[in-house]
Write a protein that holds these residues in place. Structure first.
Motif, PDB file in Angstrom:
ATOM      1  N   UNK A  36       0.709  -1.237  -0.183  1.00 52.47           N
ATOM      2  CA  UNK A  36      -0.037   0.112  -0.013  1.00 52.47           C
ATOM      3  C   UNK A  36       0.946   1.351   0.076  1.00 52.47           C
ATOM      4  N   UNK A  37       0.576   2.206  -0.978  1.00 54.35           N
ATOM      5  CA  UNK A  37       1.210   3.527  -1.185  1.00 54.35           C
ATOM      6  C   UNK A  37       0.283   4.560  -0.674  1.00 54.35           C
ATOM      7  N   UNK A  38       0.911   5.414   0.120  1.00 51.15           N
ATOM      8  CA  UNK A  38      -0.158   6.311   0.712  1.00 51.15           C
ATOM      9  C   UNK A  38       0.228   7.777   0.252  1.00 51.15           C
ATOM     10  N   UNK A  39      -0.815   8.248  -0.483  1.00 52.76           N
ATOM     11  CA  UNK A  39      -0.400   9.845  -1.079  1.00 52.76           C
ATOM     12  C   UNK A  39      -1.449  10.492  -0.374  1.00 52.76           C
ATOM     13  N   UNK A  40      -1.530  10.653   0.831  1.00 49.43           N
ATOM     14  CA  UNK A  40      -2.741  11.134   1.333  1.00 49.43           C
ATOM     15  C   UNK A  40      -2.373  12.524   2.131  1.00 49.43           C
ATOM     16  N   UNK A  41      -1.020  12.881   2.184  1.00 52.72           N
ATOM     17  CA  UNK A  41      -0.638  14.107   2.897  1.00 52.72           C
ATOM     18  C   UNK A  41      -0.168  13.711   4.278  1.00 52.72           C
ATOM     19  N   UNK A  42       0.640  14.556   4.897  1.00 54.63           N
ATOM     20  CA  UNK A  42       1.438  14.271   6.079  1.00 54.63           C
ATOM     21  C   UNK A  42       0.377  14.064   7.416  1.00 54.63           C
ATOM     22  N   UNK A  43      -0.624  15.239   7.544  1.00 53.91           N
ATOM     23  CA  UNK A  43      -1.271  15.238   8.612  1.00 53.91           C
ATOM     24  C   UNK A  43      -2.143  13.906   8.716  1.00 53.91           C
ATOM     25  N   UNK A  44      -2.728  13.269   7.672  1.00 57.51           N
ATOM     26  CA  UNK A  44      -3.495  11.950   7.597  1.00 57.51           C
ATOM     27  C   UNK A  44      -2.632  10.864   8.284  1.00 57.51           C
ATOM     28  N   UNK A  45      -1.508  10.965   7.551  1.00 57.12           N
ATOM     29  CA  UNK A  45      -0.432   9.897   8.236  1.00 57.12           C
ATOM     30  C   UNK A  45      -0.013  10.046   9.452  1.00 57.12           C
ATOM     31  N   UNK A  46       0.071  11.213  10.301  1.00 53.84           N
ATOM     32  CA  UNK A  46       0.365  11.477  11.703  1.00 53.84           C
ATOM     33  C   UNK A  46      -1.040  10.893  12.375  1.00 53.84           C
ATOM     34  N   UNK A  47      -2.188  11.429  11.885  1.00 51.78           N
ATOM     35  CA  UNK A  47      -3.351  11.064  12.657  1.00 51.78           C
ATOM     36  C   UNK A  47      -3.504   9.504  12.672  1.00 51.78           C
TER      37      UNK A  47
END
Ligand code: PA5
Length: 402
Positions: free
Chosen positions: A4-15
Motif C-alpha cells: 500500500x502506498x499512501x499519497x494522503x498528505x502528512x496530516x492524515x499519516x500523523x493522525x
C-alpha cells in the motif's frame, strides 16, 4: 504480497500513527475471534483438506452433468463468487482450462424480465442450481429458487431435479437446511459465526468457483498467506485501517474505489458491500463508491478534479496485468500515475493498493486483507462491523406490503 502506498498528505499519516495501538488491539481481538461473527478470521487456516475435497467432488459431478450452473443468492451470498469469476485471470481464457459449465447468477434482484431472460437462455442446457442463503429466508433468492426448481422438475422429474439441486446455508436451525435434508439435496455449511459479506472463502464462494474450474486451494493459500504474515500483510492491513479512519476523521464522507482493470470492477462491488454494510452505522462511515478508470475519468473525472471535495480515493493497481497487448499496460500505468498527480494537486487523499496479479492466490489474499482492514476500521470507528441491522428496515416494509 499486497503493498500500500499512501499519497494522503502528512496530516492524515500523523493522525493514523496515533491510532496504531488501538488498531493493534483490534487485530488481536479479531485473531482471537473474541467478538461475535468473527469466525471468518481464521477460517481459511482451519479449512480442512477433507472439506475442500468435498467441494471439489460436488464440483466434478456438476462439471460432468451440467452445461449451466445457476448460483442463486444476493449480497454476500453472490458478490464474492461474481468478483472472483471476473477477477481471476482478468477475463482472459488461457486455453488450458478444461471445459466447465457456464455460471449464471439469479436471485439478486426481483426483476421478472431478468429471470424470464435467464430461464429462456438456459432452458435448452443441462442445468444444476445452487441456492446460497445464510438465513435461508431471503425473498429474492427464495423466489428465484422456486422458479428454477420448477424448471428442473419439468426437465428431469422430482428425483432428477433433487440430484441437481445444491444448497449452501447455515446448518444451525435454518429452514433451507431442513428442506435440503428432507429432499436429499447436497448441502454445504456457512458457519454460524460468519456473516454473508465475510463468507466468500467458505463454500459460498468456493463451490461456484470450483465448478468454474478455478483452483480453490490456491485461493485458500492466498488467504492463509495473509494470516501467516503478521509483520507484513497484517501490519499493512492494520495501517490501512488507521489511514482510512484518519481520512474519515478529517471530514471525508465518500471513498471512491477505482479499478484500473475492468475485470476488477466486480471486486470493487464486493468491496462496496464489505465496507458499506460493515461501516455505515450510527451516522458514521464513508460511502464507498466504485469506479473503473480510465473509463470514468471521462464522466466523473471533472467532478473528482474540481467538484465538492467530500471524498478520498483508493486506486487498485495490478502489478502484473493479466495480458500484454501493444502499449496498453504502459499507457494504463501512465494513466494511474497521471491521475494520481492531478488529483494530488487538488489535495485529494489517495491510497494506491498494489495487488500482485489477477491469480486465484492473489484473489484469496486480497479478500482476507480487505476483510481484516474492514474489521479493524469498524472497531476503530466504534461500530459493530459484523451486523447489518439497517438492511432489515427495507425487508420489513417490503414484506408488510407483500
Ligand atoms: O452480509 C450480509 O449478511 C448480507 O448482505 C447477506 O449476505 C444478504 O442479505 C443475503 O442474506 P442470506 O445469505 O441470508 O440470504
Amino acid at each position: 504480497m499486497i503493498n500500500v502506498n499512501y499519497e494522503t498528505g502528512d496530516s492524515i499519516l500523523t493522525a493514523a500513527d496515533a491510532c496504531a495501538a488501538g488498531a493493534g488491539e483490534a487485530l488481536r481481538a479479531l485473531r482471537a475471534e473474541a467478538m461475535p461473527f468473527t469466525g471468518w478470521v481464521n477460517y481459511a487456516e482451519r479449512l480442512t483438506d477433507e472439506a475442500m475435497s468435498d467441494i471439489e467432488q460436488a464440483a466434478a459431478k456438476i462439471r460432468a452433468d451440467s452445461g449451466v450452473f445457476v448460483v442463486i443468492g444476493i449480497g454476500g451470498s453472490y458478490l464474492g463468487a461474481k468478483a472472483a469469476l471476473d477477477f481471476i485471470g482478468g477475463g482472459i481464457a488461457d486455453g488450458s482450462a478444461e471445459e466447465h459449465p457456464r455460471i449464471e447468477f439469479a436471485g439478486f434482484n426481483l426483476s421478472a424480465a431478468y429471470h424470464a431472460a435467464l430461464l429462456k437462455r438456459i432452458e435448452g442446457d443441462d442445468i444444476s442450481i445452487c441456492h446460497i442463503s445464510k438465513s435461508g429466508g431471503t425473498l429474492e433468492p427464495g423466489t428465484a429458487f422456486d422458479l428454477l426448481r420448477s424448471l428442473l422438475i419439468r426437465k428431469y422429474g422430482e428425483a432428477g431435479a433433487d440430484a441437481r439441486t445444491y444448497v449452501v446455508t447455515d446448518p444451525q436451525g435454518g429452514k433451507l437446511k431442513a428442506m435440503a435434508d428432507e429432499r436429499g439435496w447436497k448441502s454445504f455449511p456457512i458457519p454460524s459465526d460468519i456473516g454473508g459479506r465475510y463468507s466468500v472463502l467458505t463454500p459460498v464462494g468456493l463451490l461456484p468457483l470450483a465448478v468454474a474450474g478455478i483452483d480453490i486451494r490456491e485461493i485458500v493459500s492466498g488467504a492463509r498467506a495473509v494470516m501467516g504474515a503478521p509483520e507484513t500483510a497484517l501490519a499493512g492491513a492494520v495501517r490501512l485501517a488507521c489511514v482510512r479512519k484518519a481520512i474519515q476523521d478529517s471530514g471525508k464522507a465518500v471513498e471512491v474505489i477505482a479499478a484500473f482493470e475492468p475485470a476488477a470492477a466486480s471486486f470493487t462491488d464486493w468491496m462496496l458491500q464489505l465496507y458499506g454494510e460493515s461501516e455505515g452505522k450510527d451516522g458514521k462511515g464513508m460511502l464507498p463508491v466504485g469506479v473503473v478508470f480510465t473509463r470514468d475519468l471521462h464522466s466523473l473525472g471533472q467532478f473528482l478534479q474540481e467538484g465538492n471535495q467530500i471524498f478520498s480515493e483508493t486506486f487498485l493497481r495490478i502489478v502484473k496485468p493479466p495480458a500484454e497487448l501493444g502499449d496498453m499496460n504502459r499507457f494504463n500505468e501512465a494513466a494511474l500515475r497521471g491521475t494520481l498527480a492531478a488529483h494530488r494537486s487538488a489535495n485529494i487523499p489517495v491510497t494506491v493498493i498494489d495487488l500482485p496479479d489477477m491469480s486465484a492466490r492473489s484473489f484469496g489474499e486480497a479478500v482476507q486483507f480487505f476483510e481484516i482492514v474492514c474489521g479493524v476500521t469498524g472497531i476503530l470507528m466504534g461500530v459493530d462491523p459484523f451486523n447489518q441491522p439497517g438492511v432489515e428496515a427495507y425487508k420489513r416494509e417490503m414484506m408488510a406490503l407483500i
